[in-house]
Design a protein around this motif. Structure first.
Motif, PDB file in Angstrom:
ATOM      1  N   ASP A 197       1.008  -1.199  -0.029  1.00  0.00           N
ATOM      2  CA  ASP A 197      -0.158  -0.012  -0.108  1.00  0.00           C
ATOM      3  C   ASP A 197       0.790   1.358  -0.039  1.00  0.00           C
ATOM      4  OD1 ASP A 197      -2.187  -1.737  -0.010  1.00  0.00           O
ATOM      5  OD2 ASP A 197      -2.731  -1.244   1.980  1.00  0.00           O
ATOM      6  N   VAL A 198       1.832   1.326   0.679  1.00  0.00           N
ATOM      7  CA  VAL A 198       3.046   2.442   0.791  1.00  0.00           C
ATOM      8  C   VAL A 198       3.546   2.594  -0.537  1.00  0.00           C
ATOM      9  CG1 VAL A 198       5.126   3.214   2.049  1.00  0.00           C
ATOM     10  CG2 VAL A 198       3.329   2.034   3.417  1.00  0.00           C
ATOM     11  N   ALA A 199       3.930   1.718  -1.157  1.00  0.00           N
ATOM     12  CA  ALA A 199       4.563   1.877  -2.433  1.00  0.00           C
ATOM     13  C   ALA A 199       3.706   2.216  -3.397  1.00  0.00           C
ATOM     14  CB  ALA A 199       5.162   0.415  -2.845  1.00  0.00           C
ATOM     15  N   TYR A 200       2.364   1.620  -3.589  1.00  0.00           N
ATOM     16  CA  TYR A 200       1.504   1.992  -4.520  1.00  0.00           C
ATOM     17  C   TYR A 200       0.822   3.527  -4.544  1.00  0.00           C
ATOM     18  CZ  TYR A 200       1.469  -2.764  -6.753  1.00  0.00           C
ATOM     19  OH  TYR A 200       1.521  -3.947  -7.595  1.00  0.00           O
ATOM     20  N   SER A 201       0.324   3.707  -3.200  1.00  0.00           N
ATOM     21  CA  SER A 201       0.088   5.017  -3.073  1.00  0.00           C
ATOM     22  C   SER A 201       0.986   6.045  -3.287  1.00  0.00           C
ATOM     23  CB  SER A 201      -0.557   5.061  -1.458  1.00  0.00           C
ATOM     24  OG  SER A 201       0.772   5.102  -0.685  1.00  0.00           O
ATOM     25  N   SER A 202       2.115   5.860  -2.790  1.00  0.00           N
ATOM     26  CA  SER A 202       3.249   7.044  -3.160  1.00  0.00           C
ATOM     27  C   SER A 202       3.483   7.122  -4.836  1.00  0.00           C
ATOM     28  CB  SER A 202       4.676   6.732  -2.738  1.00  0.00           C
ATOM     29  OG  SER A 202       4.712   6.529  -1.270  1.00  0.00           O
ATOM     30  N   SER A 203       3.369   5.993  -5.608  1.00  0.00           N
ATOM     31  CA  SER A 203       3.504   6.173  -6.756  1.00  0.00           C
ATOM     32  C   SER A 203       2.425   6.744  -7.708  1.00  0.00           C
ATOM     33  CB  SER A 203       3.775   4.557  -7.348  1.00  0.00           C
ATOM     34  OG  SER A 203       3.795   4.540  -8.789  1.00  0.00           O
ATOM     35  N   VAL A 204       1.132   6.269  -7.139  1.00  0.00           N
ATOM     36  CA  VAL A 204      -0.172   6.755  -7.801  1.00  0.00           C
ATOM     37  C   VAL A 204      -0.432   8.536  -7.284  1.00  0.00           C
ATOM     38  CG1 VAL A 204      -2.668   6.586  -7.779  1.00  0.00           C
ATOM     39  CG2 VAL A 204      -1.136   4.670  -8.017  1.00  0.00           C
ATOM     40  N   LEU A 205      -0.135   8.649  -6.123  1.00  0.00           N
ATOM     41  CA  LEU A 205      -0.586   9.978  -5.725  1.00  0.00           C
ATOM     42  C   LEU A 205       0.145  10.938  -5.697  1.00  0.00           C
ATOM     43  CD1 LEU A 205      -2.742   9.274  -2.296  1.00  0.00           C
ATOM     44  CD2 LEU A 205      -3.568   9.338  -4.667  1.00  0.00           C
ATOM     45  N   TYR A 206       1.804  10.688  -5.749  1.00  0.00           N
ATOM     46  CA  TYR A 206       2.887  11.555  -6.212  1.00  0.00           C
ATOM     47  C   TYR A 206       3.822  11.365  -7.272  1.00  0.00           C
ATOM     48  CZ  TYR A 206       1.793  13.975  -1.547  1.00  0.00           C
ATOM     49  OH  TYR A 206       1.489  14.502  -0.421  1.00  0.00           O
ATOM     50  N   GLY A 207       4.036  10.042  -7.434  1.00  0.00           N
ATOM     51  CA  GLY A 207       4.864   9.689  -8.381  1.00  0.00           C
ATOM     52  C   GLY A 207       4.389  10.333  -9.798  1.00  0.00           C
ATOM     53  N   ARG A 208       3.343   9.717 -10.065  1.00  0.00           N
ATOM     54  CA  ARG A 208       2.929  10.261 -11.666  1.00  0.00           C
ATOM     55  C   ARG A 208       2.649  11.652 -11.687  1.00  0.00           C
ATOM     56  NH1 ARG A 208      -1.254   4.948 -11.496  1.00  0.00           N
ATOM     57  NH2 ARG A 208       0.434   3.446 -12.089  1.00  0.00           N
ATOM     58  N   PRO A 209       1.980  12.472 -10.880  1.00  0.00           N
ATOM     59  CA  PRO A 209       1.600  13.829 -11.070  1.00  0.00           C
ATOM     60  C   PRO A 209       2.996  14.629 -10.866  1.00  0.00           C
ATOM     61  CG  PRO A 209       0.984  13.076  -8.853  1.00  0.00           C
ATOM     62  CD  PRO A 209       0.917  11.846  -9.657  1.00  0.00           C
ATOM     63  N   ASN A 210       3.940  13.787  -9.843  1.00  0.00           N
ATOM     64  CA  ASN A 210       5.501  14.654  -9.839  1.00  0.00           C
ATOM     65  C   ASN A 210       6.159  14.524 -11.234  1.00  0.00           C
ATOM     66  OD1 ASN A 210       4.377  15.159  -7.343  1.00  0.00           O
ATOM     67  ND2 ASN A 210       6.448  14.065  -6.521  1.00  0.00           N
ATOM     68  N   LEU A 211       6.160  13.249 -11.827  1.00  0.00           N
ATOM     69  CA  LEU A 211       7.066  13.056 -13.128  1.00  0.00           C
ATOM     70  C   LEU A 211       5.990  13.858 -14.326  1.00  0.00           C
ATOM     71  CD1 LEU A 211       7.738   9.447 -12.235  1.00  0.00           C
ATOM     72  CD2 LEU A 211       9.443  11.398 -12.726  1.00  0.00           C
ATOM     73  N   ALA A 223      -2.530  12.011 -17.409  1.00  0.00           N
ATOM     74  CA  ALA A 223      -1.348  13.126 -17.266  1.00  0.00           C
ATOM     75  C   ALA A 223      -0.092  12.537 -17.603  1.00  0.00           C
ATOM     76  CB  ALA A 223      -1.776  13.878 -16.054  1.00  0.00           C
ATOM     77  N   LYS A 224       0.216  11.488 -17.057  1.00  0.00           N
ATOM     78  CA  LYS A 224       1.746  11.010 -17.056  1.00  0.00           C
ATOM     79  C   LYS A 224       1.944  10.624 -18.253  1.00  0.00           C
ATOM     80  CE  LYS A 224       5.781   8.607 -15.769  1.00  0.00           C
ATOM     81  NZ  LYS A 224       6.179   7.325 -16.557  1.00  0.00           N
ATOM     82  N   VAL A 225       0.970   9.870 -18.895  1.00  0.00           N
ATOM     83  CA  VAL A 225       1.719   9.369 -20.337  1.00  0.00           C
ATOM     84  C   VAL A 225       1.373  10.319 -21.423  1.00  0.00           C
ATOM     85  CG1 VAL A 225      -0.652   8.583 -20.867  1.00  0.00           C
ATOM     86  CG2 VAL A 225       1.349   7.306 -21.920  1.00  0.00           C
ATOM     87  N   THR A 226       0.526  11.189 -21.263  1.00  0.00           N
ATOM     88  CA  THR A 226       0.307  12.391 -22.069  1.00  0.00           C
ATOM     89  C   THR A 226       1.384  13.407 -22.277  1.00  0.00           C
ATOM     90  OG1 THR A 226      -2.185  12.131 -22.081  1.00  0.00           O
ATOM     91  CG2 THR A 226      -1.199  14.536 -22.861  1.00  0.00           C
ATOM     92  N   ASN A 227       1.901  13.704 -20.874  1.00  0.00           N
ATOM     93  CA  ASN A 227       2.965  14.761 -20.743  1.00  0.00           C
ATOM     94  C   ASN A 227       4.419  13.987 -21.232  1.00  0.00           C
ATOM     95  OD1 ASN A 227       2.610  17.431 -19.395  1.00  0.00           O
ATOM     96  ND2 ASN A 227       1.112  16.063 -18.958  1.00  0.00           N
ATOM     97  N   VAL A 228       4.673  12.801 -21.024  1.00  0.00           N
ATOM     98  CA  VAL A 228       5.782  12.078 -21.364  1.00  0.00           C
ATOM     99  C   VAL A 228       5.929  12.115 -22.689  1.00  0.00           C
ATOM    100  CG1 VAL A 228       7.064  10.138 -21.382  1.00  0.00           C
ATOM    101  CG2 VAL A 228       6.294  11.073 -19.169  1.00  0.00           C
ATOM    102  N   GLU A 229       4.825  11.589 -23.353  1.00  0.00           N
ATOM    103  CA  GLU A 229       4.712  11.071 -24.824  1.00  0.00           C
ATOM    104  C   GLU A 229       4.801  12.509 -25.924  1.00  0.00           C
ATOM    105  OE1 GLU A 229       5.076   8.110 -26.423  1.00  0.00           O
ATOM    106  OE2 GLU A 229       5.334   7.325 -24.333  1.00  0.00           O
ATOM    107  N   LEU A 230       4.025  13.444 -25.201  1.00  0.00           N
ATOM    108  CA  LEU A 230       4.205  14.764 -26.022  1.00  0.00           C
ATOM    109  C   LEU A 230       5.310  15.461 -25.907  1.00  0.00           C
ATOM    110  CD1 LEU A 230       0.521  16.201 -25.736  1.00  0.00           C
ATOM    111  CD2 LEU A 230       1.553  14.501 -27.228  1.00  0.00           C
ATOM    112  N   ALA A 231       6.005  15.310 -24.737  1.00  0.00           N
ATOM    113  CA  ALA A 231       7.412  15.937 -24.416  1.00  0.00           C
ATOM    114  C   ALA A 231       8.469  15.258 -25.605  1.00  0.00           C
ATOM    115  CB  ALA A 231       7.759  15.987 -23.270  1.00  0.00           C
TER     116      ALA A 231
END
Length: 404
Positions: free
Chosen positions: A231-245, A318-326
């Motif tokens: 839960d710690v790993a997934y929540s950090s990735s989903v709630l912060y990792g994706r929007p941060n990147l 948001a993550k896939v759109t921003n990465v691919e378009l960049a």
């Protein structure tokens, strides 16, 4: 949500971060690129302005300003230096585990330090043999008396060489319920760092290896319950990792557009500015369109996260759109620059290299599309964005980096 629809406090924050990035960070970029040495001074300066604590509640000394404000901070730093944006996002990612899984004593002890800039947290999940497959991790944590003993390796740890507090997930049992998270101080005996090695891009940022050899951790450093590590790993990735990147990619993307506009204005071809050639002008228009689309996706997802809405799909998109378009824009900009973009010290070369670093963390584009397909097909499970939502009400932001 477009830039025109941001609140005044967001515009003030953007101005503060942009002024800092252009006056303090930009002059250091050439040395960061030349040496690839981990940047510590600027990381400390960012932290001391309170920006790592942007999502920490005011009760613990943070800004309590939310995820949209966090996105703007990372975006503006990344516009000048992808490495500095990565440094900020990695420590802000490390904040998530304490906010959502720390007990009150852990929050009272660590969050004020992070908000004040005296502690940089990290998250350490990825392993050499497992990659981002969390359930494949092999690092162990064995309970012996009143301590856990950690053994194993973590790699690609953002801010590995400047982090003060690592959030480490290790195996305490079998299966998905056999993972547990811990807070591990950087100076804890038994924890060593592999030497920093330069990478393709993000020069100045460290994402290296942590080695644990009979590293003893008191039970008080366990984060959440035993078995909650997944839960710690997934929540950090989903709630912060994706929007941060997402925000890092957006800042780099904006820099690509601005650099290309400068180049097409300064370069003369056939007696006129380069952008007056119709094929070049079309490409510039495409760059602008991509940035606008990417920003809408990024801000919309962050806004939904701030409201407490279920928005896992929007965060993935948001993550896939921003990465691919960049990446698309980086290639198009290289075509416009032609040979002028191939020099190692050319800004566009740096943007292209940095953008490739945002592809894999928190899930590659294929992973995001697979998860989005689950949503489209009605096969998705509970949403982390809703399960762990606190829906804070961000306060006003004062000027000059001071918190209101």
């Amino acid at each position: 949500m477009s830039d025109d629809h941001l609140a005044e406090r967001h515009h003030q924050l953007r101005a503060q971060v942009r002024q800092f990035a252009e006056s303090r960070v930009a002059p250091r970029v050439p040395d960061m690129e030349r040496t690839s040495v981990v940047e510590t001074e600027l990381a400390s300066a960012v932290a001391q302005r309170g920006w790592i604590g942007v999502t920490i509640d005011k009760a613990y000394g943070g800004m309590g300003a939310g995820h949209l404000a966090k996105t703007i901070i990372i975006e503006e730093l990344s516009r000048v230096s992808g490495a500095m944006g990565a440094i900020a996002q990695a420590s802000q990612l490390g904040v998530a585990k304490i906010i959502h899984f720390g007990n009150e004593q852990q929050k009272q002890h660590w969050l004020p330090q992070i908000a004040a800039g005296s502690c940089l947290p990290t998250i350490a999940v990825t392993e050499p043999e497992a990659g981002s497959h969390v359930l494949g991790m092999q690092m162990t944590a064995r309970l012996k008396g009143d301590h856990y003993v950690l053994n194993g390796r973590k790699q690609y740890v953002g801010n590995s060489h400047i982090g003060d507090l690592h959030g480490v997930v290790a195996r305490t049992g079998q299966g998905s319920q056999g993972l547990t998270a811990f807070l591990v101080e950087a100076d804890r005996p038994g924890l060593t760092l592999a030497p920093h090695t330069p990478h393709l891009g993000l020069h100045g940022f460290s994402f290296g290896e942590l080695h644990f050899t009979n590293c003893r951790i008191p039970m008080a450093n366990r984060l959440g319950l035993e078995g909650q590590g997944l839960d710690v790993a997934y929540s950090s990735s989903v709630l912060y990792g994706r929007p941060n990147l997402t925000a890092v990619a957006l800042g780099i993307h904006q820099a690509i557009l601005e650099q290309t506009i400068r180049f097409t204005r300064e370069r003369i071809r056939y007696g006129s500015q380069l952008h007056n050639l119709l094929n070049i002008k079309v490409k510039v228009g495409q760059l602008h369109s991509r940035v606008m689309t990417a920003r809408l996706a990024a801000y919309h997802a962050a806004h939904l996260l701030d409201t407490g809405a279920a928005c896992d799909a929007e965060l993935m998109n948001a993550k896939v759109t921003n990465v691919e378009l960049a990446l698309d824009s980086a290639r198009a900009a290289m075509e416009i620059h032609a040979a002028a973009g191939l020099h190692g010290d050319a800004p566009l070369s740096r943007y292209l290299r940095d953008a490739h670093h945002i592809f894999a963390p928190a899930g590659t584009s294929d992973v995001q599309w697979l998860r989005l397909a689950d949503f489209a097909l009605g096969q998705h499970k509970d949403q982390w964005s809703q399960r762990l939502s606190t829906a804070p009400t961000p306060p006003a932001l004062a000027v000059d980096g001071e918190r209101a």
